[in-house]
Design a protein around this motif. Structure first.
Motif, PDB file in Angstrom:
ATOM      1  N   ALA A   1      84.049 185.762 -19.592  1.00 40.07           N
ATOM      2  CA  ALA A   1      84.429 187.170 -19.741  1.00 40.07           C
ATOM      3  C   ALA A   1      85.864 187.295 -20.227  1.00 40.07           C
ATOM      4  N   ASP A   2      86.766 186.505 -19.663  1.00 38.42           N
ATOM      5  CA  ASP A   2      88.167 186.574 -20.071  1.00 38.42           C
ATOM      6  C   ASP A   2      88.340 186.155 -21.527  1.00 38.42           C
TER       7      ASP A   2
ATOM      8  N   TYR B   1      80.909 193.250 -16.037  1.00 35.14           N
ATOM      9  CA  TYR B   1      81.460 192.688 -17.285  1.00 35.14           C
ATOM     10  C   TYR B   1      80.649 193.158 -18.490  1.00 35.14           C
TER      11      TYR B   1
ATOM     12  N   ASP C   1      83.470 184.228 -15.148  1.00 33.80           N
ATOM     13  CA  ASP C   1      84.822 184.781 -15.255  1.00 33.80           C
ATOM     14  C   ASP C   1      85.578 184.167 -16.432  1.00 33.80           C
TER      15      ASP C   1
ATOM     16  N   ARG D   1      79.217 191.295 -10.518  1.00 36.01           N
ATOM     17  CA  ARG D   1      80.363 191.125 -11.421  1.00 36.01           C
ATOM     18  C   ARG D   1      79.902 190.923 -12.863  1.00 36.01           C
ATOM     19  N   THR D   2      78.815 190.179 -13.026  1.00 33.28           N
ATOM     20  CA  THR D   2      78.272 189.982 -14.380  1.00 33.28           C
ATOM     21  C   THR D   2      77.827 191.310 -14.988  1.00 33.28           C
TER      22      THR D   2
ATOM     23  N   ALA E   1      88.778 189.884 -14.471  1.00 31.16           N
ATOM     24  CA  ALA E   1      88.644 188.420 -14.505  1.00 31.16           C
ATOM     25  C   ALA E   1      89.874 187.727 -13.950  1.00 31.16           C
TER      26      ALA E   1
ATOM     27  N   LEU F   1      90.073 184.160 -11.881  1.00 28.24           N
ATOM     28  CA  LEU F   1      90.542 182.977 -12.603  1.00 28.24           C
ATOM     29  C   LEU F   1      91.614 182.231 -11.825  1.00 28.24           C
TER      30      LEU F   1
ATOM     31  N   ARG G   1      89.642 191.890 -18.672  1.00 23.56           N
ATOM     32  CA  ARG G   1      90.683 190.907 -18.371  1.00 23.56           C
ATOM     33  C   ARG G   1      91.319 191.170 -17.017  1.00 23.56           C
TER      34      ARG G   1
END
Length: 959
Positions: free
Chosen positions: A869-870, A837, A866, A833-834, A853, A857, A850
């Motif tokens: 990133a958001d 992003y 997360d 996921r990183t 994320a 979230l 977004r």
């Protein structure tokens, strides 16, 4: 009209039976209503429908008394709801066409804890028959009940009052953990603002959301009632001027209100102004509270209620009691972020808990693990990289030398009431404030005997003309000083006296010597030749030791280390030179012994008692310690090598056969554990926690581990990593003891290939390697698949099959759906996921960030990646009107993750982009905090450039 209002006429119209004989017996529980309330009635009452339309909760007693229960939601706190129920019931009795000569009593009220009770009675006649009503309305926890007791006839006129009293005493509302209690519980709702946050506690089940005002952040109305509560944030307002404008607003409104004078009031610790009002028609009351939350910000709370004044006050106070407000202090500098999350207080492993049972904790010295501890007066001196500390007899800890003042081994002594510390080769006395006073530059050590003392004195350097690299102290003298003067015992040119330690009774001094090289720059050996010299001059050889600490004991000494050829641990060394192992392992320090007790200290594995770390001291029963202590860590480096060597001899095919399959590895590990149990009385560890615990000792004894022990460690580590989800990659075994910098260590977004020999080598020999290899490797996975093996080529080939090519193909596609679905299908893979992003950010696809994320979230405790990133994506997509909300959310994130420089950078940039010069100071604080956390790298460079741009004069003046 509430649904129970029309029932009053039915109640008054009940035909009353003539009384029968009373026959009370035991009691039985009955549930009343539908939310879990219950009543206990004696056996003379039976549930019976007396009148249609009044529900099932009607009861007839054998004496003719009737009990009726009606349930209603009580959305308003206090007595407002029960008062209204009682008044409607009394009004129905007064207006009943079948009742004559009605007389009612005044309403009485009382409060029992959270329960409000209102009662009244009525006497009347029906067709000439006396009728007696006793009516109560009660409420608690969001429910209200009307209770009626009715009796008829002269002999039973007082039965209604008795029945009502019993009913109220035995009435039970639903408990907090019941279904109703959980659903209707008070709950806080929190609202965040740039200046702080507001929390309001109420019962959401009983209050319905409203949308009358677009500016209120909370607006609700009571269920089934015309009561409204509002909460507003008023920016750019001052309380004094705003109070006047709000009074004028209601006085001139529709309907018009008569408004009272503003009154000062403090709520939630904040100064405020309270204003009361009432419509000129007298049908609704108003309460307003204005609270200062900043130089030009207010919180306005407002209640509109059509109930009597006494009930309005109760409702208003209940709302205010649930209000809490936190105003963030003005940011002039960010607080220093915590160094790390505090560790949980440690507990003793089972092998230590046995001999620790019945012990007495003496104190804990904070900081890094100590190097040594000795008795001093009624307490102890503990020293190491955390400085020098005194632990008093009451467990108090006093710092004599602080952090940064490293105190090495064999540099502290405590003869009598004196504290001696060797600094830069010379002995000093230390007072209670930590101040040093030199004794004599030549004296390097001193130890008392019964009637004399021994001293080590350094002689001045010899002539250096024509030579370099001569020793700074080419010779030392051992001198005995007594009442008759002093005499030289030895002159040492090629040796150094490392330890000079008196026995506990001062009958002898242990002298530990070590050879020195001719140039004085290094030692020929780590071996210490130890001799005991008695007060009468007799000397006894105590053997050679690899010791890290020596302390006095009652009849000799306590040595932390190992005799050459023996096991590492804490040993008792008596004057006759026959050592006894008290505790095996590397984590413990021998401090002293006294009678039937020994004092030991430890860092990583002794409970610190109220602290998360440090060095703890314990007084332990000596008999228990002698019996159980040697089994604490019986398989040190030397024993591990012996166990592995025997296991290899029993294995057909050698190392190739061991690492052929997962099954063969587990079989060899099981064989090693069996041999360990035979030799040491305990099997080698198997689980991740246990193996990491023992690796601590193997790291300290790495010099004793050869190729056999290394092989065993590889097998044990493989087994533990298998349990953590590791996948074995078979291949050709080239060598087990890999070079320290060799071995596969490569990764993709979905997998990580690790050479097991390399992990073991880094753990044992590399200062930057793992201290806890099992938990360390598993933590670094971040949700990826772990591939482990001993063949680098096979590992890299297996990793190639899990390449990042599919992910890059999804990143290149115009439709983000498959990419986001791919990440959501692997929620545990934080590394993947990183990566996604980062690649989306590099492509400017902030909306997709977004969208991804938002899925994560929603978790109760969202992960940092997360959250970051958001917030970073919102920085790029937020409209001007949304930037204040963004800064509020950034402030919340920083409070949760105070050590993240990225969050300070995003907040600083958000302040800059608001294009308000007043935000420049806050932006500068953010970028300065970034540099407090990181000094080098791209992030630090961006922060420095931002500070240059924010320097006075850098921003052009606005026209």
């Amino acid at each position: 009209m509430p649904r129970n209002a029309s029932r009053s006429a039915l109640i008054a119209a009940l035909l009353l039976a003539l009384p029968l004989a009373s026959a009370p017996a035991g009691d039985r529980p009955f549930e009343v209503g539908v939310h879990g309330a219950n009543i206990r009635l004696d056996d003379s009452f039976q549930r019976k429908e007396l009148e249609a339309g009044l529900g099932r909760d009607q009861f007839l007693g054998k004496d003719g008394t009737r009990l009726i229960f009606l349930e209603q939601i009580a959305s308003l706190p206090g007595s407002a709801v029960p008062r209204a129920m009682l008044q409607r019931s009394l009004e129905g009795i007064r207006n009943s066409p079948i009742l004559q000569f009605v007389e009612t009593d005044p309403i009485e009220s009382r409060v029992r804890g959270e329960r409000h009770e209102l009662t009244a009675g009525a006497r009347c006649k029906s067709s000439g028959m006396p009728v007696h009503y006793e009516v109560a309305a009660i409420s608690e926890g969001g429910l209200a009940h009307l209770v009626l007791a009715i009796s008829a006839g002269k002999p039973t006129a007082d039965l209604a009052a008795s029945a009502l009293r019993d009913a109220l005493d035995d009435f039970a509302y639903p408990l907090p953990h019941s279904e109703w209690g959980r659903e209707s519980a008070l709950r806080p709702e929190t609202f965040g603002f740039e200046w702080g946050k507001v929390s309001i506690t109420y019962r959401p089940l009983l209050w319905e959301p409203e949308s009358v005002s677009r500016t209120a952040f909370l607006q609700v109305s009571a269920s089934g009632d015309m009561t409204y509560f509002y909460a507003f944030e008023r920016a750019d307002e001052e309380r004094a001027t705003y109070a006047g404008s709000v009074i004028a607003l209601f006085e001139e409104g529709d309907p018009p209100y008569d408004m009272g004078e503003p009154v000062p009031r403090t709520v939630a610790g904040l100064p405020g102004t309270e204003i009361e009002g009432m419509t000129r028609a007298g049908d609704s009351s108003l309460r307003i509270l204005l609270l200062d939350t900043g130089p030009r910000t207010l919180v306005e709370l407002r209640l509109e209620c059509p109930h009597p004044e006494e009930d309005v006050d109760a409702i208003w106070e209940a709302w205010l009691a649930g209000v809490s407000i936190e105003v963030y202090p003005e940011v002039t500098a960010f607080p220093a972020p915590p160094a790390s999350s505090p560790a949980a207080p440690r507990e003793a492993p089972p092998e230590i808990a046995g001999w620790l049972a019945g012990s007495h904790w003496l104190g804990t010295v904070p900081g890094a693990r100590a190097r040594g501890a000795i008795p001093a007066g009624d307490g102890f001196l503990v020293f190491g990289s955390a400085g020098l500390h005194r632990v008093g007899g009451d467990g108090s800890v006093t710092q004599l030398r602080g952090n940064g003042q490293d105190v090495p081994p064999n540099s502290v002594a405590a003869p009598g009431d004196e504290i001696l510390l060797r600094v830069d080769g010379a002995l000093h006395s230390v007072d209670e404030s930590g101040e040093l006073a030199p004794i004599e530059p030549r004296i390097r050590a001193r130890a008392p005997l019964a009637e004399s003392r021994l001293e080590v004195r350094a002689e001045g350097p010899a002539s250096r003309f024509g030579w370099t690299l001569l020793p700074n102290h080419p010779s030392e003298r051992l001198v005995e000083v007594g009442a008759g003067g002093e005499r030289e015992l030895a002159s040492l040119a090629a040796e150094e006296i490392v330890w000079l330690v008196p026995s506990g009774d001062r009958s002898a001094v242990l002298i530990a010597r070590r050879p020195r090289s001719l140039d004085g720059t290094s030692y020929r050996s780590d071996r210490l030749a130890c001799v005991a010299r008695s007060a009468t001059g007799e000397e006894t050889a105590l053997g050679e030791w690899d010791a890290s600490h020596i302390a006095p004991a009652a009849d000799g000494w306590v040595v932390t280390g190992r005799p050459i050829g023996g096991d590492h641990g804490v040993h008792h060394l008596p004057r006759n030179g026959s050592p006894e192992l008290w505790i095996s392992g590397h984590d413990f320090i021998g401090v002293t012994s006294e009678g039937s007790y020994a004092v030991v200290a430890g860092g990583a594995h002794l409970p610190a008692r109220g602290a998360a770390g440090g060095t703890a001291l314990y007084r332990v029963e000596l008999e228990t310690l002698r019996r159980l202590g040697p089994a604490t860590m019986p398989f040190g480096g030397r024993r591990l090598e012996e166990i592995a060597t025997e296991a290899l001899l029993r294995t057909e095919g050698g190392r190739d056969a061991i690492f052929a399959t997962r099954e063969s590895i587990e079989a060899f590990a099981a064989l090693c554990r069996g041999i360990s149990e035979e030799r040491c009385g305990r099997p080698l560890p198997r689980g991740a926690v246990e193996l990491d615990h023992v690796f601590f000792h193997w790291i300290r004894g790495a010099s004793e581990i050869g190729e056999g022990g290394f092989t065993a460690l590889c097998a044990l580590l493989c087994e533990a990593l298998f349990a953590g989800g590791g996948e074995w990659v078979p291949g050709r075994l080239v060598a087990v003891a890999q070079p320290r910098r060799g071995g596969a260590n490569r990764a993709t977004a979905s997998a990580w290939a690790r050479s097991v020999p390399r992990i073991v080598a880094e753990t044992l020999y590399d200062e930057e390697g793992y201290w806890q290899p099992v938990s360390g490797v598993l933590a670094d996975l971040e949700g990826r698949t772990l591939l482990i093996g001993v063949d680098d080529d096979a590992l890299l080939a297996a990793l190639h099959e899990r390449s990042d090519a599919p992910m890059y193909a999804l990143l290149a596609a115009a439709d983000p759906g498959p990419l986001l679905a791919h990440a959501r299908e692997h929620p545990q893979n934080i590394y993947l996921r990183t990566e996604i992003y980062q690649h989306l950010a590099a492509r400017g696809r902030h909306a997709d960030i977004r969208a991804l994320a938002s899925t994560f979230l929603a978790a109760p405790e969202p992960l940092f990646i997360d959250v970051k990133a958001d917030l970073a994506a919102r920085l790029e997509t937020a409209a001007a009107a949304e930037r204040t909300e963004l800064t509020v959310d950034l402030g919340e994130a920083i409070r949760r993750f105070p050590r993240s420089p990225f969050l300070y950078e995003i907040l600083g940039e958000a302040c800059r982009r608001r294009a308000d010069p007043s935000d420049d100071r806050r932006a500068r604080l953010c970028f300065q905090q970034v540099l407090e956390l990181v000094e080098e790298g791209e992030l630090a460079e961006r922060a420095r450039r931002a500070l240059e741009e924010l320097s006075p004069g850098a921003r052009p003046e606005e026209e």
